[in-house]
Write an enzyme that holds these catalytic residues in place. Structure first.
Site, short mmCIF file in Angstrom:
data_model
loop_
_atom_site.label_atom_id
_atom_site.label_comp_id
_atom_site.label_asym_id
_atom_site.label_seq_id
_atom_site.Cartn_x
_atom_site.Cartn_y
_atom_site.Cartn_z
CG HIS A 190 -1.96 -1.04 1.26
ND1 HIS A 190 -2.81 -1.27 0.20
CD2 HIS A 190 -2.30 -1.93 2.22
CE1 HIS A 190 -3.61 -2.28 0.51
NE2 HIS A 190 -3.32 -2.71 1.72
CG ASP B 88 -3.22 -8.21 1.51
OD1 ASP B 88 -2.33 -8.41 2.33
OD2 ASP B 88 -4.24 -7.53 1.75
CG HIS C 173 -6.67 -4.84 2.48
ND1 HIS C 173 -6.22 -5.78 3.40
CD2 HIS C 173 -7.67 -4.16 3.09
CE1 HIS C 173 -6.92 -5.65 4.52
NE2 HIS C 173 -7.82 -4.69 4.36
CG ASP D 109 -5.32 -9.40 4.47
OD1 ASP D 109 -5.17 -10.02 3.41
OD2 ASP D 109 -5.03 -8.19 4.60
ZN ZN Z 1 -4.42 -6.75 3.42
#
Ligand code: ZN
Length: 385
Positions: free
Chosen positions: A141, A178, A180, A267
């Site tokens: 990120h 992931d 995200h 996650d």
């Molecule tokens: Zn994540």
């Protein structure tokens, strides 16, 4: 294959107790100690002490490499924050927000994470190893000029850009598992056809960073080389299978990468407290096994994963499969076969199958089918498919 004749090409596990001991504070969900638990499990299950496996202690990355992605002002602010200075300008760049607190030593810690990823990449590029894993990397990120999503320095972008500087013709695929969206990495290579970016994640309609829609497919020469696969909340292994078989495998076969950089954020697994996906580590195993089949070199990285035990179990299995080893509990006989720690709830490292309830699943399947159709229409022609 037995353990006696597995590949001898070499692999590297990046790890140090000191880095795993770094603490984001009791209220912060990001726990570097996951890496220590993974390392412990790998030892206990006999998948690390082999002659072809080396442990690499991460050293700080050369600061001159940071500007391959990050802007100098951001780096200055991050370094100052790390030394305890607090400026209003930091907040504008995400430093000091709840997700990215100002922690003493965070700059130096991030430099080591990035140093580990880059050193592993170097060993892969020079042919010393074919498999590498840095559970203390994967900060997908971090943006060029901002900290976000628990990430301060983008080790992934720097390592790929550094490799491309040394080996300009390298074809690198980036696969992000992931929950995200890998927004920082997407930003770095959005117009670059030399890097095939693929991110499978929970839809941005329900989860940070609110991006990664299937319509984001790259720009300019990079059109068709950014591939986003959003999944609905409640998506389980069957949904993952569908998008992985229909999109990921076919694109990787067509692109034929020299190396795959894989962000193995855990996650998306069913018990994760921060996301709404319902995968098991069987999806991770499938992805890792296919990557290994489709590409000669893999650089695996950590990432999210806020159920510590499940994350450690998942990464231990991923490391085992990358090395074509079957984990076996070396202490099982000694303690009467009793399980303790991370594998207690399932009785092994492999998660039990999990299937979402009919209504949720139907929606997730239907939406995934639409994403697959869209990508086949918009992205596949770029790759001659
Ligand atoms: Zn994540």
């Amino acid at each position: 294959m037995t353990q006696g004749n597995v590949q001898r090409e070499g692999s590297v596990f990046v790890y140090s107790d000191e880095m795993a001991g770094f603490d984001f504070g009791p209220d912060h969900p990001f726990k570097p100690e996951r890496a220590a638990k993974t390392y412990e499990l790998c030892n206990r299950y006999g998948v690390i002490k082999h002659p072809w496996i080396k442990i690499l202690k991460p050293e700080p990355i050369e600061s001159s490499l940071l500007t391959l992605f990050h802007d100098p002002r951001y780096l200055t602010l991050l370094e100052k924050a790390s030394q305890g200075e607090v400026l209003l300008e930091m907040l504008e760049r995400g430093i000091g927000k709840p997700d990215n607190p100002i922690l003493p030593g965070i700059f130096e810690w991030s430099l080591k994470g990035a140093g580990g990823t880059r050193a592993a990449m170097d060993l892969l590029m020079t042919g010393e190893v074919t498999i590498a894993f840095n559970p203390l990397g994967g900060f997908h990120h971090a943006g060029a000029g901002r900290a976000e999503g628990f990430c301060y320095i983008n080790d992934i972008v720097i390592a790929i850009k550094d490799a491309k500087t040394k080996f300009p013709r390298i074809r690198a695929a980036y696969l992000d598992l992931d929950a995200h969206h890998g927004n920082g990495v997407q930003e770095a290579f959005y117009d670059d056809p030399g890097v095939l970016f693929i991110s499978i994640h929970e839809t941005g309609k329900t989860l940070y960073p609110w991006s990664g829609h299937e319509t984001e497919t790259g720009e300019g020469d990079g059109k068709g080389f950014t591939v986003n696969i959003p999944m609905e909340p409640g998506a389980d292994d069957d949904v993952f299978d569908l998008v992985f078989d229909e999109i990921v495998i076919r694109l990787l076969e067509a692109f034929s990468p020299d190396i795959i950089v894989a962000e193995l954020g855990a996650d998306a697994l069913v018990s994760d407290p921060l996301t709404h996906l319902k995968l098991t580590n069987n999806s991770t195993i499938k992805a890792v096994t296919e990557m290994r089949r489709l590409c000669p070199k893999i650089l695996a990285l950590g990432g999210g994963g806020y159920d510590l035990y499940r994350t450690a179990r998942c990464w231990t299995l991923a490391w085992s499969k990358l090395n074509r080893l079957e984990p076996t509990d070396e202490f099982a006989g000694l303690v009467g076969g009793m399980m303790f720690g991370p594998e207690m709830e399932v009785g092994s490292l492999y998660d039990h199958p999990y299937r979402s309830m009919a209504e949720i699943k139907e929606i997730a399947m239907k939406k995934a089918g639409r994403v697959v159709d869209y990508l086949i229409k918009e992205v596949f022609p770029v790759h001659g498919l």
